[in-house]
Design a protein around this motif. Sequence first.
Motif, PDB file in Angstrom:
ATOM      1  N   ASP A   1      -1.924   3.281 -10.073  1.00 16.60           N
ATOM      2  CA  ASP A   1      -1.563   1.488 -11.447  1.00 16.60           C
ATOM      3  C   ASP A   1       0.418   1.988 -11.341  1.00 16.60           C
ATOM      4  O   ASP A   1       0.515   0.769 -11.691  1.00 16.60           O
ATOM      5  CB  ASP A   1      -1.927   2.942 -12.739  1.00 16.60           C
ATOM      6  CG  ASP A   1      -3.776   2.863 -12.931  1.00 16.60           C
ATOM      7  OD1 ASP A   1      -4.146   1.944 -12.356  1.00 16.60           O
ATOM      8  OD2 ASP A   1      -3.328   4.033 -13.547  1.00 16.60           O
ATOM      9  N   ALA A   2       0.951   3.384 -11.613  1.00 16.03           N
ATOM     10  CA  ALA A   2       1.845   2.726 -11.373  1.00 16.03           C
ATOM     11  C   ALA A   2       2.961   1.123  -9.709  1.00 16.03           C
ATOM     12  O   ALA A   2       3.234   0.653 -10.352  1.00 16.03           O
ATOM     13  CB  ALA A   2       3.185   3.346 -11.552  1.00 16.03           C
ATOM     14  N   GLY A   3       2.644   1.360  -8.746  1.00 15.52           N
ATOM     15  CA  GLY A   3       1.973   1.039  -7.898  1.00 15.52           C
ATOM     16  C   GLY A   3       2.147  -0.532  -7.657  1.00 15.52           C
ATOM     17  O   GLY A   3       2.882  -1.250  -7.426  1.00 15.52           O
TER      18      GLY A   3
ATOM     19  N   ASN B   1       4.315  -3.555  -7.748  1.00 15.77           N
ATOM     20  CA  ASN B   1       4.386  -4.490  -7.063  1.00 15.77           C
ATOM     21  C   ASN B   1       3.951  -5.699  -7.280  1.00 15.77           C
ATOM     22  O   ASN B   1       4.269  -7.343  -7.079  1.00 15.77           O
ATOM     23  CB  ASN B   1       2.738  -4.242  -5.826  1.00 15.77           C
ATOM     24  CG  ASN B   1       3.103  -3.514  -4.804  1.00 15.77           C
ATOM     25  OD1 ASN B   1       4.141  -2.630  -4.496  1.00 15.77           O
ATOM     26  ND2 ASN B   1       2.102  -2.901  -5.370  1.00 15.77           N
ATOM     27  N   SER B   2       3.023  -6.018  -8.538  1.00 12.05           N
ATOM     28  CA  SER B   2       2.891  -6.860  -9.196  1.00 12.05           C
ATOM     29  C   SER B   2       4.029  -7.760 -10.041  1.00 12.05           C
ATOM     30  O   SER B   2       4.678  -8.866  -9.537  1.00 12.05           O
ATOM     31  CB  SER B   2       2.184  -7.195 -10.213  1.00 12.05           C
ATOM     32  OG  SER B   2       1.417  -8.368 -11.126  1.00 12.05           O
TER      33      SER B   2
ATOM     34  N   ASP C   1       1.025  -1.337   0.105  1.00 10.19           N
ATOM     35  CA  ASP C   1       0.207   0.259   0.272  1.00 10.19           C
ATOM     36  C   ASP C   1       1.100   0.951  -0.031  1.00 10.19           C
ATOM     37  O   ASP C   1       0.249   2.277  -0.666  1.00 10.19           O
ATOM     38  CB  ASP C   1      -0.574  -0.062   1.531  1.00 10.19           C
ATOM     39  CG  ASP C   1      -2.148  -0.953   1.133  1.00 10.19           C
ATOM     40  OD1 ASP C   1      -2.017  -1.616   0.126  1.00 10.19           O
ATOM     41  OD2 ASP C   1      -2.886  -1.092   1.893  1.00 10.19           O
ATOM     42  N   ALA C   2       1.892   0.920   1.135  1.00  7.41           N
ATOM     43  CA  ALA C   2       2.998   2.255   0.777  1.00  7.41           C
ATOM     44  C   ALA C   2       3.377   2.650  -0.764  1.00  7.41           C
ATOM     45  O   ALA C   2       4.120   3.482  -0.977  1.00  7.41           O
ATOM     46  CB  ALA C   2       3.966   1.885   1.647  1.00  7.41           C
ATOM     47  N   VAL C   3       4.232   1.768  -0.549  1.00  5.22           N
ATOM     48  CA  VAL C   3       4.168   1.781  -2.467  1.00  5.22           C
ATOM     49  C   VAL C   3       3.349   2.157  -3.306  1.00  5.22           C
ATOM     50  O   VAL C   3       3.171   3.748  -4.356  1.00  5.22           O
ATOM     51  CB  VAL C   3       4.635   0.157  -3.283  1.00  5.22           C
ATOM     52  CG1 VAL C   3       5.012   0.325  -4.564  1.00  5.22           C
ATOM     53  CG2 VAL C   3       5.367  -0.296  -2.350  1.00  5.22           C
ATOM     54  N   CYS C   4       1.998   2.204  -3.421  1.00  6.39           N
ATOM     55  CA  CYS C   4       0.888   2.345  -4.290  1.00  6.39           C
ATOM     56  C   CYS C   4       0.782   3.969  -3.859  1.00  6.39           C
ATOM     57  O   CYS C   4       0.821   5.029  -4.358  1.00  6.39           O
ATOM     58  CB  CYS C   4      -0.564   2.151  -3.887  1.00  6.39           C
ATOM     59  SG  CYS C   4      -0.056   0.123  -5.143  1.00  6.39           S
ATOM     60  N   ALA C   5       0.320   4.227  -2.808  1.00 11.68           N
ATOM     61  CA  ALA C   5       0.564   5.698  -1.852  1.00 11.68           C
ATOM     62  C   ALA C   5       1.519   6.559  -2.474  1.00 11.68           C
ATOM     63  O   ALA C   5       1.572   8.286  -3.058  1.00 11.68           O
ATOM     64  CB  ALA C   5       1.128   6.147  -0.645  1.00 11.68           C
TER      65      ALA C   5
ATOM     66  N   ASN D   1       8.875   3.701 -14.481  1.00  5.58           N
ATOM     67  CA  ASN D   1       9.313   4.971 -15.063  1.00  5.58           C
ATOM     68  C   ASN D   1      10.215   5.677 -15.292  1.00  5.58           C
ATOM     69  O   ASN D   1      10.573   5.570 -13.692  1.00  5.58           O
ATOM     70  CB  ASN D   1       7.946   5.753 -15.064  1.00  5.58           C
ATOM     71  CG  ASN D   1       6.780   5.724 -15.545  1.00  5.58           C
ATOM     72  OD1 ASN D   1       6.707   3.954 -16.192  1.00  5.58           O
ATOM     73  ND2 ASN D   1       5.357   5.481 -14.885  1.00  5.58           N
ATOM     74  N   PRO D   2      11.267   5.285 -15.927  1.00  8.41           N
ATOM     75  CA  PRO D   2      12.189   6.603 -15.639  1.00  8.41           C
ATOM     76  C   PRO D   2      11.959   7.773 -15.205  1.00  8.41           C
ATOM     77  O   PRO D   2      11.109   8.287 -15.902  1.00  8.41           O
ATOM     78  CB  PRO D   2      12.761   6.729 -16.852  1.00  8.41           C
ATOM     79  CG  PRO D   2      12.043   4.719 -17.639  1.00  8.41           C
ATOM     80  CD  PRO D   2      10.940   5.250 -17.581  1.00  8.41           C
TER      81      PRO D   2
END
Length: 418
Positions: A90-92, A96-97, A81-85, A388-389
């Motif tokens: 979508d990018a998070g 994660n996947s 969830d912190a990655v998505c935050a 994304n770069p």
Amino acid sequence: MSGLGSLWRDSAAEIFTARTLQGEFSADLVILGGGFTGLSAALEAAGQGADVILLEAETIGHGGSGRNVGLVNAGLWLPPDAVCATLGQDAGERLNSALGAAPELVFNLIDTHDIQCEPRRNGTLHLAHASKGAADLKKRYDQLAARGAPVSLIDSAETAQRTGAQGFHGALHDARAGTIQPLAYARGLARAAEAAGARIFEQTPVMSAMRHGGQWVVRSSGAKVRAKALLIATNAYHRPLEQMALPQVPTVNFFQLATEPLGDNIAGTILPGGEGCWDSALIMSSLRRDAAGRIILGGMGDESDIQEGWARRKLIRLFPQLANVTITHSWAGKISMTSDHLPKILRLGPQGMSIFGYSGRGIAPGTLFGREAARALLSGDEAGLPVNPVEQHSERFTRLKTAIFETGARMVHGLSVR
């Protein structure tokens, strides 16, 4: 005890050596750095038929890859969830996947190329060092389970059975993960990449890298390489380059020690299932076994008397039966720790990238990022990149943060487990 040396160097079944680069060469892709990221990129690119040159300033796996704990983890230090935050939903979830599947990539490469690196895929245990840690693991479990990850929470009694140690408040088991001998894995990737056609050179520190005449030009003291594409994969061990300014990132030292090989009567009582472990403390510790039955304990901090004293005391507190065992190895390495704890792909220019900042999760992410970077640099299609770069990246107070990390580790370890 200082200066006992790395267990991984003494026990690696994979052997790899390469000569120093001399002269002028051309390639489709030139890679700086012989760790997991660079080697995975070299293997992928060579497998596609590209002409690849990899330059390592020391020897293959000299940096963080060869000093790693050897935990092939799924995901990052951050919960999903912190990655998505941080990245957006979508990018998070894309990251994660991708990282959830990254251990599968590692173990498939090991099988495909018969890499002799003691692979063991029995999962990992994220240990709750305190009641707060147990609550944090429950939140992480809920997030992972909601995404379909094969994870389970275990209570303190089962944690004691699976570790052989008392005092942990439970654990989170992740069946996707496992352990390897990290230096042997790096050397095996190098062997496989070379067999696929990559040209790998050691003891070749690069002095400058620049874009000239529509190509990348990389120079060492005795060589020059012109290439269509450039990947810098030196991470925490980056050296300054003329004509190329990369951002400074705080680094964290991580220290490990290893016991002598233990007989079955003793070794069998410690991590009998073979899982690798790390705990939920802010100043993190790690714990695992190797194929010979050595117990390997690690913690944040440099290789100093303070860290060694802490590690020895903690080892005996966890496992009193080890009070009289001999410590045969001690070593340390550096971790590149970005401020948001997320890895970065920095765009250097046309067909140029630098990857850094795994924040202690180098094996599976490094393997994945290296493969996808090679694909993107050769094809021009960046859709498969895990993140994304970015056009630029900056970190404030990098030296101060590094000093704070080290001072904090010394204070905690100097005062704890006495």
